[in-house]
Design an enzyme around this catalytic site. Structure first.
Site, PDB file in Angstrom:
ATOM      1  N   LYS A  33       0.824  -1.215   0.000  1.00 30.43           N
ATOM      2  CA  LYS A  33       0.000   0.000   0.000  1.00 30.43           C
ATOM      3  C   LYS A  33       0.859   1.266   0.000  1.00 30.43           C
ATOM      4  O   LYS A  33       0.491   2.263  -0.626  1.00 30.43           O
ATOM      5  CB  LYS A  33      -0.975   0.013   1.168  1.00 30.43           C
ATOM      6  CG  LYS A  33      -0.350   0.170   2.543  1.00 30.43           C
ATOM      7  CD  LYS A  33      -1.415   0.187   3.626  1.00 30.43           C
ATOM      8  CE  LYS A  33      -0.799   0.261   5.010  1.00 30.43           C
ATOM      9  NZ  LYS A  33      -0.079   1.515   5.261  1.00 30.43           N
ATOM     10  N   THR A  34       2.009   1.243   0.694  1.00 31.01           N
ATOM     11  CA  THR A  34       2.862   2.438   0.705  1.00 31.01           C
ATOM     12  C   THR A  34       3.405   2.711  -0.691  1.00 31.01           C
ATOM     13  O   THR A  34       3.491   3.866  -1.119  1.00 31.01           O
ATOM     14  CB  THR A  34       4.026   2.261   1.704  1.00 31.01           C
ATOM     15  OG1 THR A  34       3.497   1.944   2.990  1.00 31.01           O
ATOM     16  CG2 THR A  34       4.851   3.536   1.800  1.00 31.01           C
ATOM     17  N   ASP A  82      -3.938   7.408   4.581  1.00 30.64           N
ATOM     18  CA  ASP A  82      -3.456   6.049   4.856  1.00 30.64           C
ATOM     19  C   ASP A  82      -4.117   5.521   6.130  1.00 30.64           C
ATOM     20  O   ASP A  82      -4.540   6.290   6.996  1.00 30.64           O
ATOM     21  CB  ASP A  82      -1.933   6.097   5.034  1.00 30.64           C
ATOM     22  CG  ASP A  82      -1.303   4.723   5.081  1.00 30.64           C
ATOM     23  OD1 ASP A  82      -1.964   3.747   4.682  1.00 30.64           O
ATOM     24  OD2 ASP A  82      -0.148   4.618   5.519  1.00 30.64           O
ATOM     25  N   GLU A  83      -4.214   4.196   6.264  1.00 28.70           N
ATOM     26  CA  GLU A  83      -4.755   3.541   7.472  1.00 28.70           C
ATOM     27  C   GLU A  83      -6.121   4.119   7.856  1.00 28.70           C
ATOM     28  O   GLU A  83      -6.395   4.445   9.008  1.00 28.70           O
ATOM     29  CB  GLU A  83      -3.772   3.695   8.645  1.00 28.70           C
ATOM     30  CG  GLU A  83      -2.362   3.197   8.385  1.00 28.70           C
ATOM     31  CD  GLU A  83      -2.243   1.679   8.385  1.00 28.70           C
ATOM     32  OE1 GLU A  83      -3.293   0.991   8.384  1.00 28.70           O
ATOM     33  OE2 GLU A  83      -1.113   1.163   8.372  1.00 28.70           O
ATOM     34  N   GLN A 122      -7.353  -5.090   9.763  1.00 32.70           N
ATOM     35  CA  GLN A 122      -6.284  -4.645  10.664  1.00 32.70           C
ATOM     36  C   GLN A 122      -6.739  -3.490  11.562  1.00 32.70           C
ATOM     37  O   GLN A 122      -5.916  -2.737  12.079  1.00 32.70           O
ATOM     38  CB  GLN A 122      -5.050  -4.227   9.854  1.00 32.70           C
ATOM     39  CG  GLN A 122      -4.424  -5.393   9.092  1.00 32.70           C
ATOM     40  CD  GLN A 122      -3.137  -4.998   8.406  1.00 32.70           C
ATOM     41  OE1 GLN A 122      -2.092  -4.848   9.031  1.00 32.70           O
ATOM     42  NE2 GLN A 122      -3.203  -4.820   7.098  1.00 32.70           N
ATOM     43  N   ARG A 144       2.586 -10.682  10.460  1.00 29.58           N
ATOM     44  CA  ARG A 144       3.902 -10.058  10.682  1.00 29.58           C
ATOM     45  C   ARG A 144       5.024 -10.984  10.236  1.00 29.58           C
ATOM     46  O   ARG A 144       6.160 -10.541  10.029  1.00 29.58           O
ATOM     47  CB  ARG A 144       4.117  -9.730  12.169  1.00 29.58           C
ATOM     48  CG  ARG A 144       3.165  -8.741  12.811  1.00 29.58           C
ATOM     49  CD  ARG A 144       2.955  -7.488  12.005  1.00 29.58           C
ATOM     50  NE  ARG A 144       1.759  -7.594  11.167  1.00 29.58           N
ATOM     51  CZ  ARG A 144       1.464  -6.757  10.194  1.00 29.58           C
ATOM     52  NH1 ARG A 144       2.287  -5.787   9.875  1.00 29.58           N
ATOM     53  NH2 ARG A 144       0.366  -6.908   9.490  1.00 29.58           N
TER      54      ARG A 144
END
Length: 596
Positions: free
Chosen positions: A31-32, A217-218, A248, A587
């Site tokens: 996504k970044t 973002d997020e 998330q 993770r």
């Protein structure tokens, strides 16, 4: 621009520039890369002025990474490009409009510890028992009210008990004290811009005209205030792209509302939606486990993570006799990995609550294995650092009663509690700051020290000023005279703080004390002091979001611990526990160990 490095879905998200866009980005789906490429594409291919772009994320570290990656794609120093956290963005609005909001230019930002100090002082003045009226609980309630736009007057309408009436009274006094001290708290950095825009529509329109393209973002982590602020600024041009993952959403306990991302398609009926499901981090076995856990949640948008990394190792499950047996199992596996050449920094042990770290630490110490507990103690929360910052804040704004009370007798200079109480009463009765109420005694000597530092601060660099503060305040000489290991560590921390100011000056040039204080106010509450050495990472699952490791151990996976006992009666709470589990699983890059 070369977009061939993107997969088809990533490319689709980048090329959709006009109108609202929802990008549902699974863990490790790049996504970044999408966000930074999209910003670069807007500037380089669509000819959008960087001045007209606003990109917001949730941590200073993520904002810096986003800006650095965008610059690497374009090759320009994008000074006009606003990439920041919500709080940094809010601060810029408040600073530019402080006169309209009723604040002087040199207002102070209080961190959560300072806010707690104010609440404690109010309760003491009201003669209320802190065992009955828990200061931390009341501070959290005030924060919750502010983020839901419930004023003290609004809250009063719903008070149904004596306890709630006291909380309301504290809330009202808290707001009065902040304004009187020319101070704002972290919540105000989000609330005040909204109040400003509602009161001055022309000011809102000026920001709408500037920020014609907005990227968030997020988005699943936004609270009510962040949601409203975003909607207000994007209302005119509606070129808003939000990126996030409902799976998330793990910060409900601090006010985040995952429904904001679920409702985006209702808020922006004409929006397009892109799903990023290809994972670049983990193997198939790890992703299958994550998918199988999260599919049981009802409140989500359906998506399935997949990867080209192959099957990978199976997840290792270990049933321990007790938590010590569990810790010893993790250590055995860590030693095996280390013997195979795996560095400690590629390993992490994750747990649901901070209390679980104690036995893990005991066993790691016995085996002489290096580790760090992430999130256990922030550098900016160390006493000596907070004392130094309080001096700097007092030099900047002498109305800051919280900072004054912290350092008026630090180091010890013979100013007792009775003197401080008398000064506080005198200031309250006269409607002035405690600093202005000082006119005699040892406290006047302290005031003269601050006055002298104010004068010299105008002609010194930040680093030079800190040297002056450490000498003139007596902080340095006190620690040097103690000649203990603890005092040596504290002196080292103060020296480290000077290296922070030096890096600021190298990066930004000669910046003002005001700018520096605002900058560190925004990071001190949320960023852990960096420790990049080769150690095993121990942290809660909440702390690990955004990170990744080759080898991950998730401990304490038993009912009542993880899932947490508080979640067992509420389905919505249980869904958040599944999201936490999904975050923990994703993770891991190569191998996951699950233990109960």
């Amino acid at each position: 621009m070369n977009l061939d490095v993107l997969n088809d879905k990533q490319k689709e998200a980048v090329l959709k520039c006009d109108g609202p866009l929802l990008v549902l980005a699974g863990a490790g789906s790049g996504k970044t890369r999408v966000l930074t490429t999209k910003i670069a594409y807007l500037i380089k291919e669509k000819g959008i002025n960087p001045y007209n772009i606003l990109a917001i994320t949730f941590t200073n570290k993520a904002a810096k990474e986003m800006k650095d990656r965008t610059i690497s794609l374009i090759g320009d120093n994008l000074r006009d490009l606003q990439i920041s956290t919500f709080h940094s963005f809010g601060l810029r609005i408040v600073r530019d409009n402080c006169d309209r909001l009723g604040y002087d230019r040199n207002f102070v930002i209080m961190d959560s510890d300072d806010s707690l100090t104010v609440v404690k002082k109010i309760l003491k003045d009201m003669d209320k028992d802190p065992k009955i009226y828990n200061p931390k609980a009341i501070r959290n309630k005030i924060s919750s009210c502010k983020n839901e736009f419930i004023s003290p007057d609004d809250y009063e309408k719903y008070t149904a008990s004596d306890y709630e009436k006291i909380v309301c009274d504290v809330y009202r006094k808290y707001e009065q004290k902040l304004l009187k001290n020319n101070s704002v708290d972290f919540d105000d950095l989000l609330i005040l811009p909204i109040k400003l825009f509602k009161k001055y529509p022309s000011v809102l329109e000026s920001y709408q005209e500037r920020f014609k393209y907005i990227l968030i973002d997020e988005y699943q982590d936004t609270n009510e205030a962040q949601y409203i602020l975003t909607k207000m600024i994007s209302a005119k041009y509606r070129n808003i792209c939000v990126v996030g993952d409902i799976d998330q959403a793990i910060y409900g306990w601090r006010g985040a509302n995952y429904k904001n991302i679920l409702n985006f398609e209702k808020d922006y009926k004409e929006c397009e939606t892109v799903l990023l499901e290809e994972n670049y981090r983990s193997t198939k076995n790890i992703l299958d486990a994550a998918n199988d856990v999260i599919k049981n949640n009802k409140n989500r948008k359906d998506k399935v993570l997949w990867s080209k990394k192959g099957e990978g190792d199976k997840i290792e499950y270990f049933r321990a006799f007790n938590e010590r047996d569990e810790a010893q199992y993790a250590i055995r596996k860590i030693k095996e990995l280390q013997n195979k050449g795996v560095s400690y920094q590629e390993m992490a042990i994750l747990y649901r609550t901070n209390a679980q770290s104690r036995i893990l630490e005991e066993e790691l110490l016995k085996e002489n294995l290096p580790y760090r507990v992430v999130g256990s103690f922030y550098f900016y929360s160390r006493k000596e650092i907070k004392d130094l910052i309080a001096y700097l804040r007092l030099i900047h704004n002498s109305s800051d009663n919280v900072s004054l009370l912290r350092v008026i007798n630090t180091p010890k200079r013979g100013i007792g509690l009775k003197t401080i109480e008398n000064l506080t009463r005198k200031a309250d009765e006269a409607g002035i700051s405690i600093y202005d109420a000082i006119d005699s005694g040892k406290e006047l000597e302290f005031k003269k020290v601050i006055e002298d530092l104010k004068k010299v601060s105008e002609n010194l660099t930040l680093t030079e000023l800190i040297d002056k503060v450490l000498d003139a305040s007596g902080m340095k000489s006190e620690l040097e005279s103690e000649k203990s290991l603890e005092s040596e560590v504290r002196l080292e921390n103060l020296e480290e703080f000077k290296s922070i100011t030096k890096s600021f000056e190298e990066r930004e040039g000669l910046i003002s004390l005001e700018d520096f204080l605002f900058e560190i106010s925004l990071i001190s509450d949320v960023e852990e002091y960096k420790d990049d050495s080769n150690k095993i990472s121990l942290m809660t699952i909440h702390s690990v979001k955004g990170l990744e490791f080759d080898y991950v151990f998730v401990v304490g996976m038993e009912e009542g611990i993880f899932p947490h006992i508080n979640s067992l009666m509420e389905n919505s709470e249980l869904e958040e526990e599944r999201r936490l589990c999904y975050v923990a699983i994703t993770r891991a890059r190569k191998q996951l160990h699950s233990k109960c």
